[in-house]
Write an enzyme that holds these catalytic residues in place. Structure first.
Site, PDB file in Angstrom:
ATOM      1  N   GLU A 127       0.805  -1.235   0.000  1.00 57.47           N
ATOM      2  CA  GLU A 127       0.000   0.000   0.000  1.00 57.47           C
ATOM      3  C   GLU A 127       0.831   1.275   0.000  1.00 57.47           C
ATOM      4  O   GLU A 127       0.616   2.172   0.811  1.00 57.47           O
ATOM      5  CB  GLU A 127      -0.979  -0.033   1.190  1.00 57.47           C
ATOM      6  CG  GLU A 127      -1.911  -1.235   1.115  1.00 57.47           C
ATOM      7  CD  GLU A 127      -2.805  -1.405   2.345  1.00 57.47           C
ATOM      8  OE1 GLU A 127      -2.714  -0.580   3.271  1.00 57.47           O
ATOM      9  OE2 GLU A 127      -3.588  -2.361   2.376  1.00 57.47           O
ATOM     10  N   ASN A 169       2.124  -5.225  -3.134  1.00 58.40           N
ATOM     11  CA  ASN A 169       0.717  -5.526  -2.850  1.00 58.40           C
ATOM     12  C   ASN A 169      -0.058  -4.243  -2.577  1.00 58.40           C
ATOM     13  O   ASN A 169       0.416  -3.384  -1.820  1.00 58.40           O
ATOM     14  CB  ASN A 169       0.676  -6.442  -1.608  1.00 58.40           C
ATOM     15  CG  ASN A 169      -0.682  -7.047  -1.323  1.00 58.40           C
ATOM     16  OD1 ASN A 169      -1.260  -7.687  -2.195  1.00 58.40           O
ATOM     17  ND2 ASN A 169      -1.177  -6.867  -0.102  1.00 58.40           N
ATOM     18  N   HIS A 206     -10.299  -5.854  -2.794  1.00 57.77           N
ATOM     19  CA  HIS A 206     -11.421  -5.603  -1.878  1.00 57.77           C
ATOM     20  C   HIS A 206     -12.468  -4.823  -2.672  1.00 57.77           C
ATOM     21  O   HIS A 206     -12.332  -3.623  -2.887  1.00 57.77           O
ATOM     22  CB  HIS A 206     -10.963  -4.780  -0.662  1.00 57.77           C
ATOM     23  CG  HIS A 206      -9.968  -5.467   0.204  1.00 57.77           C
ATOM     24  ND1 HIS A 206     -10.310  -6.553   0.995  1.00 57.77           N
ATOM     25  CD2 HIS A 206      -8.653  -5.250   0.410  1.00 57.77           C
ATOM     26  CE1 HIS A 206      -9.232  -6.954   1.656  1.00 57.77           C
ATOM     27  NE2 HIS A 206      -8.211  -6.191   1.329  1.00 57.77           N
ATOM     28  N   GLU A 235      -6.295 -10.601  -1.433  1.00 59.92           N
ATOM     29  CA  GLU A 235      -7.159 -10.332  -0.265  1.00 59.92           C
ATOM     30  C   GLU A 235      -8.618 -10.219  -0.707  1.00 59.92           C
ATOM     31  O   GLU A 235      -9.364  -9.352  -0.239  1.00 59.92           O
ATOM     32  CB  GLU A 235      -6.731  -9.037   0.445  1.00 59.92           C
ATOM     33  CG  GLU A 235      -5.270  -9.028   0.866  1.00 59.92           C
ATOM     34  CD  GLU A 235      -4.840  -7.763   1.608  1.00 59.92           C
ATOM     35  OE1 GLU A 235      -5.715  -6.975   2.019  1.00 59.92           O
ATOM     36  OE2 GLU A 235      -3.629  -7.576   1.779  1.00 59.92           O
ATOM     37  N   ASP A 237     -12.335  -9.977  -1.277  1.00 60.18           N
ATOM     38  CA  ASP A 237     -13.671 -10.027  -0.671  1.00 60.18           C
ATOM     39  C   ASP A 237     -14.571  -9.104  -1.477  1.00 60.18           C
ATOM     40  O   ASP A 237     -14.103  -8.159  -2.119  1.00 60.18           O
ATOM     41  CB  ASP A 237     -13.697  -9.708   0.835  1.00 60.18           C
ATOM     42  CG  ASP A 237     -12.878  -8.501   1.249  1.00 60.18           C
ATOM     43  OD1 ASP A 237     -12.821  -7.512   0.486  1.00 60.18           O
ATOM     44  OD2 ASP A 237     -12.308  -8.523   2.350  1.00 60.18           O
TER      45      ASP A 237
HETATM   46  O1  G3I Z   1      -6.094  -8.307  18.825  1.00 61.57           O
HETATM   47  C1  G3I Z   1      -6.385  -6.998  19.293  1.00 61.57           C
HETATM   48  C2  G3I Z   1      -7.125  -7.060  20.579  1.00 61.57           C
HETATM   49  O2  G3I Z   1      -6.308  -7.638  21.577  1.00 61.57           O
HETATM   50  C3  G3I Z   1      -7.529  -5.640  20.961  1.00 61.57           C
HETATM   51  O3  G3I Z   1      -8.279  -5.657  22.135  1.00 61.57           O
HETATM   52  C4  G3I Z   1      -8.330  -4.996  19.856  1.00 61.57           C
HETATM   53  C5  G3I Z   1      -8.711  -3.560  20.164  1.00 61.57           C
HETATM   54  O4  G3I Z   1      -8.594  -2.714  19.048  1.00 61.57           O
HETATM   55  O5  G3I Z   1      -7.550  -4.993  18.688  1.00 61.57           O
HETATM   56  C6  G3I Z   1      -7.189  -6.283  18.254  1.00 61.57           C
HETATM   57  O6  G3I Z   1      -6.373  -6.125  17.123  1.00 61.57           O
HETATM   58  C7  G3I Z   1      -7.039  -5.816  15.927  1.00 61.57           C
HETATM   59  C8  G3I Z   1      -6.630  -6.866  14.884  1.00 61.57           C
HETATM   60  O7  G3I Z   1      -7.166  -6.517  13.626  1.00 61.57           O
HETATM   61  C9  G3I Z   1      -7.102  -8.260  15.254  1.00 61.57           C
HETATM   62  O8  G3I Z   1      -8.496  -8.320  15.256  1.00 61.57           O
HETATM   63  C10 G3I Z   1      -6.620  -4.450  15.470  1.00 61.57           C
HETATM   64  O9  G3I Z   1      -7.114  -3.465  16.369  1.00 61.57           O
HETATM   65  C11 G3I Z   1      -7.125  -4.169  14.087  1.00 61.57           C
HETATM   66  O10 G3I Z   1      -6.561  -2.952  13.624  1.00 61.57           O
HETATM   67  C12 G3I Z   1      -6.702  -5.278  13.142  1.00 61.57           C
HETATM   68  O11 G3I Z   1      -7.256  -5.037  11.877  1.00 61.57           O
HETATM   69  C13 G3I Z   1      -6.608  -5.666  10.793  1.00 61.57           C
HETATM   70  C14 G3I Z   1      -6.174  -4.628   9.793  1.00 61.57           C
HETATM   71  O12 G3I Z   1      -5.637  -5.244   8.637  1.00 61.57           O
HETATM   72  C15 G3I Z   1      -5.112  -3.731  10.392  1.00 61.57           C
HETATM   73  O13 G3I Z   1      -4.603  -2.873   9.460  1.00 61.57           O
HETATM   74  C16 G3I Z   1      -7.572  -6.656  10.165  1.00 61.57           C
HETATM   75  O14 G3I Z   1      -7.781  -7.745  11.081  1.00 61.57           O
HETATM   76  C17 G3I Z   1      -6.996  -7.196   8.863  1.00 61.57           C
HETATM   77  O15 G3I Z   1      -7.980  -7.958   8.183  1.00 61.57           O
HETATM   78  C18 G3I Z   1      -6.598  -6.042   7.968  1.00 61.57           C
HETATM   79  O16 G3I Z   1      -6.020  -6.563   6.785  1.00 61.57           O
HETATM   80  C19 G3I Z   1      -5.634  -5.584   5.814  1.00 61.57           C
HETATM   81  C20 G3I Z   1      -4.368  -6.096   5.158  1.00 61.57           C
HETATM   82  O17 G3I Z   1      -3.371  -6.370   6.127  1.00 61.57           O
HETATM   83  C21 G3I Z   1      -3.846  -5.100   4.126  1.00 61.57           C
HETATM   84  N1  G3I Z   1      -4.893  -4.745   3.174  1.00 61.57           N
HETATM   85  C22 G3I Z   1      -6.152  -4.301   3.744  1.00 61.57           C
HETATM   86  C23 G3I Z   1      -6.695  -5.330   4.731  1.00 61.57           C
HETATM   87  C24 G3I Z   1      -8.047  -4.916   5.281  1.00 61.57           C
HETATM   88  O18 G3I Z   1      -7.965  -3.747   6.037  1.00 61.57           O
END
Ligand code: G3I
Length: 303
Positions: A127, A169, A206, A235, A237
């Site tokens: 990105e 990516n 996406h 990725e 969806d």
């Molecule tokens: O695990 C913690 C938890 O302990 C905490 O209490 C909670 C509170 O915010 O956060 C949890 O972590 C979160 C994590 O996902 C696991 O669920 C993060 O806040 C959250 O920011 C994170 O989001 C991820 C995101 O990337 C971060 O940038 C998504 O799961 C994930 O699907 C998403 O994936 C991205 C790719 O890496 C890059 N392309 C876009 C794609 C979608 O956004």
């Protein structure tokens, strides 16, 4: 073939999913994931904040949980991701200039040496291009270290693990007519001309109402491939979960020999970062196959 992975393998491709380490104790989740997919991306566990929470102190516990689950179940792994403006640990967010550049290099070396020889594809840079009509780079602390940060990341990655295929990516580079797509295309073209080591482009794909699937997607895939790189859908969806759109995406990949595989960004709708109510994936929250699943499987089997 009766599963996505086996159906994709008929044409030498893979079909993957994002795996979250925290769900590996959910047997409904692991049963589907193990049965259907033959490529795994760690949804968050190999990102910068997860693997280097303190500078120079690496932590691979969660990344290894995903990696080991995948390999013990006969799957390959895509590494995600080494250099990104987001999900940086606090110490990295506060760096700039040559110390940030060195931290990026050290991070790539630290993570890639841990997984050396074990990762099929690495998303080296994620990105880095701006949304909108500029076609240029996204502003970030990494970009402000100098425009060459991306090629430095790729050269570092090649030296760290020569066996891994190295990918750029991004999202919203699916529509061939968009400036962001052209910006990435021109960068890859330039890298190939100058011998910067890049092996593949990841189209995150996406799709939603603001960035819908467009029938020029096949042109995007074939145009990148014509530069001499593999293309992966990394990725996928689709908000709303249209079975017809899923089939079009699969058919567009199948039409280009260098489109090597497709990864959906989660197993069940309830596992999606978008929330289950948008119905973006191939299995519903109970793990039942959706119409989109059947549509994808049929497209793969008709290749
Ligand atoms: O695990 C913690 C938890 O302990 C905490 O209490 C909670 C509170 O915010 O956060 C949890 O972590 C979160 C994590 O996902 C696991 O669920 C993060 O806040 C959250 O920011 C994170 O989001 C991820 C995101 O990337 C971060 O940038 C998504 O799961 C994930 O699907 C998403 O994936 C991205 C790719 O890496 C890059 N392309 C876009 C794609 C979608 O956004």
């Amino acid at each position: 073939a009766s599963t996505l992975g086996a159906a994709a393998a008929q044409s030498g491709r893979y079909f993957g999913t994002a795996i979250a380490s925290g769900k590996l104790g959910d047997s409904n989740y692991t049963t589907i994931a193990n049965r259907e997919f033959n490529m795994v991306t760690a949804e968050n566990e190999m990102k910068i904040d997860a693997t280097e929470p303190n500078r120079g102190q690496f932590n691979f516990s969660a990344g290894d949980r995903v990696y080991n689950w995948a390999v013990q179940n006969g799957k390959r792994v895509r590494g995600h991701t080494l250099a990104w403006y987001s999900q940086q640990p606090g110490w990295m967010q506060s760096l700039s200039g040559s110390s940030l550049r060195q931290a990026m290099i050290d991070h790539i070396n630290g993570v890639m040496s841990h997984y050396k020889g074990k990762i099929a594809y690495w998303d080296v840079v994620n990105e880095a291009f701006a949304d909108g009509n500029s076609g240029g780079r996204r502003d970030s602390n990494l970009q402000r270290t100098g425009n060459d940060w991306i090629e430095v990341a790729f050269r570092t990655a090649r030296a760290a693990d020569p066996a891994a295929k190295l990918c750029y990516n991004d999202y919203n580079i699916d529509n061939w007519s968009w400036a962001k797509t052209q910006g990435v295309y021109n960068m890859v073209k330039d890298f190939k001309q100058r011998g910067v080591p890049i092996d593949c482009v990841g189209l995150q794909s996406h799709f939603n109402s603001n960035s819908p699937y467009n029938s020029n997607y096949r042109t995007t895939i074939s145009s990148f491939a014509a530069l001499g790189v593999d293309v992966a859908i990394t990725e996928l969806d689709i908000q709303g979960g249209s079975a017809q759109t899923y089939a079009s995406v699969v058919n567009d990949c199948l039409a280009v020999s260098r489109c090597v595989g497709i990864t959906v960004w989660g197993v069940r709708d309830s596992d999606s970062w978008l929330g289950a109510n948008t119905s973006p994936l191939l299995f519903d929250g109970n793990g039942n196959k959706k119409a989109a699943y059947t549509s994808v499987l049929n497209a793969l089997n008709n290749a």
